[in-house]
Design a protein around this motif. Structure first.
Motif, PDB file in Angstrom:
ATOM      1  N   UNK A   8       0.829  -1.209   0.000  1.00  0.00           N
ATOM      2  CA  UNK A   8       0.000   0.000   0.000  1.00  0.00           C
ATOM      3  C   UNK A   8       0.863   1.258   0.000  1.00  0.00           C
ATOM      4  N   UNK A   9       1.880   1.290   0.840  1.00  0.00           N
ATOM      5  CA  UNK A   9       2.765   2.458   0.877  1.00  0.00           C
ATOM      6  C   UNK A   9       3.524   2.594  -0.439  1.00  0.00           C
ATOM      7  N   UNK A  10       3.949   1.467  -1.017  1.00  0.00           N
ATOM      8  CA  UNK A  10       4.665   1.527  -2.299  1.00  0.00           C
ATOM      9  C   UNK A  10       3.770   2.088  -3.398  1.00  0.00           C
ATOM     10  N   UNK A  25       5.265  13.479 -12.498  1.00  0.00           N
ATOM     11  CA  UNK A  25       5.858  13.122 -13.778  1.00  0.00           C
ATOM     12  C   UNK A  25       7.295  12.634 -13.621  1.00  0.00           C
ATOM     13  N   UNK A  26       7.552  11.948 -12.511  1.00  0.00           N
ATOM     14  CA  UNK A  26       8.826  11.275 -12.249  1.00  0.00           C
ATOM     15  C   UNK A  26      10.016  12.235 -12.359  1.00  0.00           C
ATOM     16  N   UNK A  42      10.125  12.859  -7.570  1.00  0.00           N
ATOM     17  CA  UNK A  42       9.352  11.663  -7.880  1.00  0.00           C
ATOM     18  C   UNK A  42      10.208  10.409  -7.929  1.00  0.00           C
ATOM     19  N   UNK A  43      11.414  10.518  -8.490  1.00  0.00           N
ATOM     20  CA  UNK A  43      12.331   9.379  -8.488  1.00  0.00           C
ATOM     21  C   UNK A  43      12.706   8.986  -7.055  1.00  0.00           C
ATOM     22  N   UNK A  44      12.862   9.989  -6.186  1.00  0.00           N
ATOM     23  CA  UNK A  44      13.150   9.693  -4.779  1.00  0.00           C
ATOM     24  C   UNK A  44      11.985   8.956  -4.129  1.00  0.00           C
ATOM     25  N   UNK A  45      10.755   9.369  -4.443  1.00  0.00           N
ATOM     26  CA  UNK A  45       9.583   8.675  -3.906  1.00  0.00           C
ATOM     27  C   UNK A  45       9.555   7.215  -4.358  1.00  0.00           C
ATOM     28  N   UNK A  46       9.851   6.973  -5.623  1.00  0.00           N
ATOM     29  CA  UNK A  46       9.845   5.599  -6.129  1.00  0.00           C
ATOM     30  C   UNK A  46      10.935   4.766  -5.470  1.00  0.00           C
ATOM     31  N   UNK A  47      12.099   5.351  -5.241  1.00  0.00           N
ATOM     32  CA  UNK A  47      13.171   4.619  -4.575  1.00  0.00           C
ATOM     33  C   UNK A  47      12.795   4.278  -3.138  1.00  0.00           C
ATOM     34  N   UNK A  52       2.185   6.581  -6.916  1.00  0.00           N
ATOM     35  CA  UNK A  52       1.186   7.540  -7.406  1.00  0.00           C
ATOM     36  C   UNK A  52       1.676   8.969  -7.260  1.00  0.00           C
ATOM     37  N   UNK A  53       2.328   9.271  -6.155  1.00  0.00           N
ATOM     38  CA  UNK A  53       2.901  10.611  -5.996  1.00  0.00           C
ATOM     39  C   UNK A  53       3.964  10.875  -7.050  1.00  0.00           C
TER      40      UNK A  53
END
Length: 722
Positions: free
Chosen positions: A302-304, A315-316, A320-325, A309-310
């Motif tokens: 869920x957190x991932x 638009x990454x 946004x890349x930090x959020x995905x990592x 989504x953020x």
């Protein structure tokens, strides 16, 4: 006390004797007894005792000689050895502490078996009575609080955010009042019922009441933030299921840890043994960590998904890349943190655990404050940039220009806030003393340089906006005096030159503030400029010719000119080239090095030259009268305000092989000759036809020529015949 003073005095008197090399090896017993008697007499006398104490103080305050330290071995091997030794000692101490804890647990349970169970039973009865009254009254009050909060939620539902905020504050205040009232009821019950007529209560009842107040207030904070029962009072964008889930587990963990450490463990330590209290604490900490790991694993996906989504909304980009990592590995970090918390508590619960909890709370506060600042600035910038109507009328492009800076400003603000949050987290965990560094000379110098460079960039941006807005205001034809073509040209050139100069000088000053030596940059720019001057002679010629064209004011934007064989309207002028759009709409970019002559058709005033060809047999005076009458008709149209003089009728100007050419000129304002010229030509053509004045026509005359008859050649036989 006398014995202690005697021992201290003997030690002080014996220090000089130990320092002497020729001191006797031993003293007779009689001499020692005499010294003791003498010392006793000195202590019994007030003056001698005071003198002895003063001498002892002087001896204690004297700094011992510090031996000269050997020079430090700064080799890499020595540093690596020191580091590995410290790591090994720390690991050994940690395992020893963990082993000692388990040993204490075993001793605690053994001591609990041999403890006074009767005394523990009496204490449990008193605590049980207070607990029944405390939690019973709190349960009844909670039912009343839930009912009141439901009424408040119904009143503030679907209202403005500030009304909902007031409702949430009121609901939290009612909830807090119920906690305090139940705590007060418990104290009254403990004093009046358990304490009897003496009005006293035991320490165990006090521990229970204080633990209740702290734990329930902590749970109150969770309920006020998540509000699991009433959606209208919840200000955070959290679903009902998530609010109920997190409220349930946080309340359980807070109750488990709070009541254990503030009530159960102190009672067991006071009445049974410290080992038993440590055993209970260890069991509770292990249970809390296991619960935390289970919660992390349950919410991993869920957190991932939420972080992804953020990142998709952004638009990454970099954040946004930090959020995905973080979304990929956050659960591993969380589990590692919980296990480290458990190990630290086993190793040093008195010092390490409070430090880790305080650092965690400070880190969470820093993250929340950073997120609030970024969200507030983003909403303020996105909503607040609305200029008044009069300013938008004067400066129509200012609002769009300010909105163009919003993404860049927000990007800078986000990274500054992220840097501040990281610095706060490092400060909380003592990984980097940011406050100490910023207070040092080096830190102040670096911070001052960064702030100075940022201020220079900010001033440059403000200057650009001011100058661009002023140029826009001067070029606005709807406000104030309409700009002349010359003003349009010079203002646009000034804006471009000012922007280039501002970028160059601002960049140089900012680099100089952060410690970059700009002298080599200036020298390199000079060398590069010289190389460009030699290698791009056409460019230099363009610029020099453009400068002189601007000085001589040959053409401006909006003029109709002919340059380099192209004629049309000047759309743009730079220091290097001119952009012309011709009659067909084609745009021509002409460098000034290709311009050897400029013909401006709209400078000062203009003439429309009308030339007509008529037949030879036409009456010249009749033709002239047609030209005059057509001018009268043209002056009755909407173009009459553009004409600044009478008709210049030049009459017959040339004779050709088949026609007579007559000419007339109409003097108009600059660039206004074509409109009235077309009307005048159409009128002349119509009047010539009406008055039967013929235009020349080409007549082709054919002439016949007698050709000699050509006979076929005779052959020889025919030629001999007579």
């Amino acid at each position: 006390m006398r014995f202690i003073l005697v021992i201290v005095a003997l030690f002080a008197l014996g220090m000089p004797a130990l320092a002497q090399q020729a001191a006797p090896a031993a003293a007779p017993a009689s001499a020692s007894d005499a010294d003791i008697d003498t010392l006793i007499k000195i202590i019994e006398n007030d003056q001698s005792r005071a003198a002895l104490i003063e001498r002892l103080q002087q001896s204690a305050s004297a700094e011992p000689a510090v031996p000269a330290e050997a020079p430090a071995d700064l080799s890499i091997a020595r540093q690596l050895a020191e580091y590995t030794r410290s790591v090994a000692e720390g690991a050994s101490a940690t395992f020893a502490a963990v082993g000692q804890v388990f040993s204490d647990l075993q001793q605690g349970f053994n001591g609990a078996a041999n403890g006074d169970l009767n005394a523990l039973r009496d204490i449990a009865i008193g605590v049980l009575l207070v607990g029944l009254g405390l939690f019973g009254s709190f349960l009844v009050l909670r039912l009343l609080v839930v009912w009141l909060q439901g009424m408040i939620a119904g009143r503030v539902a679907n209202r403005a955010w500030y009304v909902r905020l007031l409702g949430a504050v009121g609901a939290a205040a009612i909830d807090g009042g119920s906690v305090v009232l139940a705590w007060a009821i418990g104290y009254v019950l403990a004093l009046s019922v358990i304490g009897g007529n003496a009005g006293r209560m035991g320490i165990n009842q006090s521990l229970l009441l204080n633990a209740f107040l702290v734990v329930e207030m902590s749970k109150l904070v969770v309920r006020a933030i998540l509000v699991p029962r009433h959606t209208a009072l919840r200000l955070l964008p959290v679903s009902d299921s998530n609010a109920a889930y997190w409220s349930f587990w946080l309340a359980r963990v807070i109750s488990l840890v709070g009541y254990t450490f503030m009530f159960v463990s102190p009672v067991i330590a006071a009445n049974l043994s410290l080992g038993a209290a440590s055993a209970v604490q260890a069991l509770v900490m292990l249970t809390a960590v296991v619960i935390g790991i289970i919660i992390v694993l349950q919410n991993k996906l869920d957190v991932r998904h939420w972080l992804n989504e953020l990142a998709q909304k952004r638009e990454k980009d970099g954040l946004g890349q930090l959020f995905m990592l973080v979304g990929q590995f956050w659960h591993l970090v969380a589990i590692g943190y919980l296990l480290a918390l458990l190990v630290v508590w086993f190793a040093n619960p008195e010092r390490a655990l409070p430090f880790m909890i305080a650092a965690t709370i400070q880190s969470l506060i820093a993250i929340v404050v950073g997120a609030v600042i970024v969200g507030f600035v983003g909403r303020f910038v996105g909503v607040g940039l609305r200029l008044p109507g009069d300013i938008k009328a004067r400066l129509p492009l200012l609002e769009a220009r300010l909105h163009a800076f919003v993404p860049r400003v927000m990007q800078v603000v986000r990274w500054v806030v992220i840097a501040g949050v990281v610095a706060a987290i490092l400060q909380a965990w003592s990984l980097f003393d940011f406050l100490g560094w910023i207070g040092s000379e080096q830190g102040q110098q670096i911070a001052g340089s960064i702030v100075s460079a940022a201020l220079i960039v900010l001033v440059c941006v403000v200057l650009y906006v001011v100058v661009a807005s002023w140029v826009e205001y001067r070029l606005n034809t709807t406000v104030g005096k309409a700009p002349t073509p010359r003003e349009k040209t010079l203002l646009n050139l000034f804006k471009n030159a000012f922007t280039i100069a501002l970028v160059v000088f601002g960049l140089m000053l900012a680099l100089a503030q952060i410690g970059v030596n700009i002298a080599p940059l200036l020298a390199g720019a000079g060398v590069i400029g010289l190389a460009i001057g030699f290698g791009a002679q056409k460019l230099v010629q363009d610029i020099i010719t453009g400068i002189f064209i601007q000085f001589e004011n040959v053409m401006n934007e909006g003029d109709v000119v002919e340059a380099a064989g192209k004629s049309g309207v000047v759309e743009k002028l730079t220091i290097r080239s001119v952009t012309i759009r011709d009659m067909t709409g084609t745009v021509h970019l002409i460098p000034f090095s290709s311009v050897d002559q400029v013909s401006n058709m709209v400078r000062g005033y203009s003439f429309y030259v009308a030339e007509f060809d008529v037949a030879y047999d036409s009456d010249i005076e009749a033709v002239k009268q047609v030209l005059r009458d057509a001018f009268v008709v043209a002056m009755q149209s909407e173009h009459r305000d553009m004409v600044i003089d009478d008709l210049d009728l030049q009459g017959l100007v040339s004779l050709t092989g088949g026609a007579m050419k007559v000419r007339a000129r109409i003097k108009t304002m600059a660039g206004k000759q074509w409109g009235i010229g077309r009307l005048y030509s159409e009128t002349v053509k119509r009047m010539l036809a009406e008055r039967d004045i013929r235009s020349p026509s080409q007549i082709v005359t054919y002439r016949t020529v007698d050709r000699p008859q050509i006979l076929p050649p005779l052959d020889d036989e025919a030629a001999t015949q007579p």
